[in-house]
Design an enzyme around this catalytic site. Structure first.
Site, PDB file in Angstrom:
ATOM      1  N   LYS A 161       0.849  -0.673   0.230  1.00 47.68           N
ATOM      2  CA  LYS A 161       0.078  -0.091   0.012  1.00 47.68           C
ATOM      3  C   LYS A 161       1.052   0.945   0.079  1.00 47.68           C
ATOM      4  O   LYS A 161       0.267   2.110  -0.333  1.00 47.68           O
ATOM      5  CB  LYS A 161      -0.899  -0.209   1.613  1.00 47.68           C
ATOM      6  CG  LYS A 161      -2.124  -1.209   1.435  1.00 47.68           C
ATOM      7  CD  LYS A 161      -3.330  -1.273   1.079  1.00 47.68           C
ATOM      8  CE  LYS A 161      -4.370  -2.126   0.776  1.00 47.68           C
ATOM      9  NZ  LYS A 161      -5.970  -1.984   1.112  1.00 47.68           N
ATOM     10  N   LYS A 243      -3.232 -10.522  -6.354  1.00 50.02           N
ATOM     11  CA  LYS A 243      -4.927 -11.007  -5.730  1.00 50.02           C
ATOM     12  C   LYS A 243      -5.975  -9.660  -6.679  1.00 50.02           C
ATOM     13  O   LYS A 243      -4.922  -8.407  -7.049  1.00 50.02           O
ATOM     14  CB  LYS A 243      -4.646 -11.400  -4.100  1.00 50.02           C
ATOM     15  CG  LYS A 243      -4.547  -9.453  -3.075  1.00 50.02           C
ATOM     16  CD  LYS A 243      -4.980  -9.739  -2.539  1.00 50.02           C
ATOM     17  CE  LYS A 243      -5.523  -8.126  -1.738  1.00 50.02           C
ATOM     18  NZ  LYS A 243      -6.499  -8.449  -0.684  1.00 50.02           N
ATOM     19  N   LYS A 246     -10.751  -5.525  -4.595  1.00 45.00           N
ATOM     20  CA  LYS A 246     -11.969  -3.874  -5.099  1.00 45.00           C
ATOM     21  C   LYS A 246     -11.195  -2.107  -4.746  1.00 45.00           C
ATOM     22  O   LYS A 246     -12.225  -2.016  -5.657  1.00 45.00           O
ATOM     23  CB  LYS A 246     -13.027  -4.120  -3.402  1.00 45.00           C
ATOM     24  CG  LYS A 246     -12.622  -3.841  -2.203  1.00 45.00           C
ATOM     25  CD  LYS A 246     -13.569  -4.002  -1.679  1.00 45.00           C
ATOM     26  CE  LYS A 246     -13.626  -4.708  -0.067  1.00 45.00           C
ATOM     27  NZ  LYS A 246     -12.706  -4.213   0.606  1.00 45.00           N
TER      28      LYS A 246
HETATM   29  P1  ATP Z   1      -8.898  -3.927  -0.604  1.00 43.52           P
HETATM   30  O1  ATP Z   1      -8.837  -3.703  -1.776  1.00 43.52           O
HETATM   31  O2  ATP Z   1      -9.372  -2.136  -0.310  1.00 43.52           O
HETATM   32  O3  ATP Z   1      -7.441  -3.017   0.196  1.00 43.52           O
HETATM   33  P2  ATP Z   1      -9.245  -6.092  -0.040  1.00 43.52           P
HETATM   34  O4  ATP Z   1     -10.362  -6.388  -1.589  1.00 43.52           O
HETATM   35  O5  ATP Z   1      -7.822  -6.849  -0.716  1.00 43.52           O
HETATM   36  O6  ATP Z   1      -9.956  -4.236   0.162  1.00 43.52           O
HETATM   37  P3  ATP Z   1     -10.410  -6.069   2.356  1.00 43.52           P
HETATM   38  O7  ATP Z   1     -11.150  -5.265   2.815  1.00 43.52           O
HETATM   39  O8  ATP Z   1      -8.646  -5.908   2.667  1.00 43.52           O
HETATM   40  O9  ATP Z   1     -10.553  -6.453   0.817  1.00 43.52           O
HETATM   41  O10 ATP Z   1     -10.443  -8.150   2.510  1.00 43.52           O
HETATM   42  C1  ATP Z   1     -11.331  -8.606   3.412  1.00 43.52           C
HETATM   43  C2  ATP Z   1     -11.173 -10.118   3.318  1.00 43.52           C
HETATM   44  O11 ATP Z   1     -11.342 -10.205   2.110  1.00 43.52           O
HETATM   45  C3  ATP Z   1     -10.286 -10.715   4.501  1.00 43.52           C
HETATM   46  O12 ATP Z   1     -10.713 -11.425   4.534  1.00 43.52           O
HETATM   47  C4  ATP Z   1      -9.217 -10.953   2.834  1.00 43.52           C
HETATM   48  O13 ATP Z   1      -8.259 -11.615   3.035  1.00 43.52           O
HETATM   49  C5  ATP Z   1     -10.009 -11.388   1.803  1.00 43.52           C
HETATM   50  N1  ATP Z   1      -9.826 -11.543   0.781  1.00 43.52           N
HETATM   51  C6  ATP Z   1     -10.222 -10.129   0.079  1.00 43.52           C
HETATM   52  N2  ATP Z   1      -9.057 -10.394  -1.361  1.00 43.52           N
HETATM   53  C7  ATP Z   1      -9.010 -11.541  -1.374  1.00 43.52           C
HETATM   54  C8  ATP Z   1      -9.182 -12.425  -2.731  1.00 43.52           C
HETATM   55  N3  ATP Z   1      -8.373 -11.278  -3.644  1.00 43.52           N
HETATM   56  N4  ATP Z   1      -9.309 -13.504  -2.862  1.00 43.52           N
HETATM   57  C9  ATP Z   1      -9.353 -14.480  -1.714  1.00 43.52           C
HETATM   58  N5  ATP Z   1     -10.146 -13.946  -0.316  1.00 43.52           N
HETATM   59  C10 ATP Z   1      -9.210 -12.420  -0.320  1.00 43.52           C
END
Ligand code: ATP
Ligand code: LTN
Length: 377
Positions: A161, A243, A246
């Site tokens: 980040k 990964k 969002k």
């Molecule tokens: P951001 O993009 O804002 O960092 P994010 O999409 O990575 O958000 P988080 O809110 O950080 O999502 O994560 C919420 C949950 O979803 C966490 O348990 C995280 O491990 C899971 N998660 C996030 N991205 C993935 C992915 N690509 N595959 C599986 N699990 C995920």
């Protein structure tokens, strides 16, 4: 026989029955209304079993992706019967990246409705918004004082980040894992269901909790991670070595769980794969491996079954099938979401109740911690 004949005796007996029934009625009401751990704990003791406690969270940084759903939230919903669950929208975490106030406010509401649409049930679990429960920020600060600079410097999410937001590498981004530790430890969670990317933060939580316990005695339960076998790391459709996230700037990199069926199908058609033609799971085929894992997660088919299904059919057919299966899989969530968003009053009553319950549970741990540290109470 007491003075006044039989009547006072009957009256006393009648009153005792009323008091007893009142108690039963009250506890029934509480267990229906309360849903908090305290009540569930009471029930569990009565049933002679003690359910394990689960806590997890998601940032309201955008509409959940298919990765969030398969890797995390779908599993949270499935755990509600077996465990005592608390799930939160981590909005304090979300401001480690600059947020537009109006957008953030809308996103928090949307994401709260999404949690319910994904199957979280306020009658079974405590579902709350982190910033509405002050104990998180309080314990977050205290635990930051028991977390080492070196430990935080090793966090890969911080490094990623910091690169993405080079103009805003703030202290909150750095101390984020101490706040996450507070989230978990406040509820004395046994298990924390997360995607693979959060494993390192959970390890740090365990270390901080053990360190604190080592100094002050047994204050925190040491939590275990709970990482799903399939879908724990859904990859970006634009770059399958990363990964799916969002907050990715490229909307073609992720499938949002509210994307329309035609958008979902189009995104999968465009997904980056390789120059071969065979649908099989093999090292080096990141794009196809990702699509196969997604297809497996949404259809329940094994990788071997998928290879057999698409033998001799090429990537075009396969991508179309994945898109259609995902669109169909998300349809019920989208329908439920639309119904929930039409009833803002209901949503508000749910998050207010969630905050009250979370406040009650978390304040117990917080008070204990303050006492141990030596604050005057
Ligand atoms: P951001 O993009 O804002 O960092 P994010 O999409 O990575 O958000 P988080 O809110 O950080 O999502 O994560 C919420 C949950 O979803 C966490 O348990 C995280 O491990 C899971 N998660 C996030 N991205 C993935 C992915 N690509 N595959 C599986 N699990 C995920
Ligand atoms: N850091 C997590 C979100 C999160 C969380 C938590 C997950 C905040 N607090 C407590 C589990 C338990 C993330 O970025 N996915």
């Amino acid at each position: 026989m007491p003075d006044g004949g039989l009547w006072p005796v009957i009256r006393k007996a009648y009153m005792s029955v009323c008091v007893y029934l009142g108690g039963v009625q009250k506890s029934r009401l509480l267990s229906r209304r309360g849903k908090g751990f305290f009540i569930l704990k009471g029930e569990a003791i009565m049933e002679g079993e003690k359910k394990k406690v689960i806590l997890s969270g998601i940032q309201p940084t955008g509409v959940f992706t298919l990765g969030n759903y398969i890797g995390a939230v779908k599993n949270w919903a499935a755990m509600q019967e077996e465990f005592r669950c608390a799930y939160m929208l981590a909005d304090l975490h979300a401001i480690t990246v600059r947020q537009e106030p109006k957008v953030l406010r809308e996103q928090i509401l949307t994401c709260y409705a999404l949690l319910l649409a994904c199957g979280l049930d306020p009658e079974k679990s405590v579902i709350f918004i982190q910033s509405q429960v002050p104990a998180h920020a309080e314990l977050g600060w205290m635990l930051a004082c028991y977390t080492q600079f070196g430990e935080l410097s090793r966090m890969t999410q911080f490094k990623d980040k910091s690169q993405q937001h080079a103009d805003n590498i703030n202290a909150g981004l750095f101390t984020y894992p101490s706040l996450m530790a507070a989230d978990i430890l406040l509820y004395q969670a046994d298990l924390v269901p997360i995607g693979e990317d959060q494993r390192q933060h959970l390890e740090l939580t365990r270390d901080v909790a053990s360190r604190f316990n080592g100094i002050y005695g047994n204050v925190f339960k040491i939590p275990e991670g709970y990482i799903a076998k399939t879908g724990a790391r859904v990859k970006s459709l634009a770059d399958p070595t990363k990964k799916m996230s969002k907050s990715d700037e490229n909307p073609n990199a992720y499938v949002s769980i509210l994307d329309k069926p035609e958008t979902i199908i189009k995104k999968f058609k465009r997904a980056v794969t390789d120059s071969e033609t065979e649908v099989c799971f093999r090292e080096g085929k990141d794009g196809i491996n990702n699509l196969m894992s997604i297809y497996s997660a949404v259809t329940g088919r094994t990788l071997d079954e998928i290879t057999a299904e698409f033998a001799g059919r090429g990537y075009g057919d396969f991508k179309a099938a994945v898109g259609e299966a995902v669109a169909e899989y998300l349809r019920p969530v989208q329908e439920k979401f639309a119904r929930l968003m039409a009833d803002k009053g209901y949503l508000e009553s749910c998050y207010r109740q969630g905050a009250e319950q979370a406040q009650r549970i978390s304040s117990r741990t917080l008070e204990k911690v303050k006492k141990k540290i030596g604050f005057v109470q």
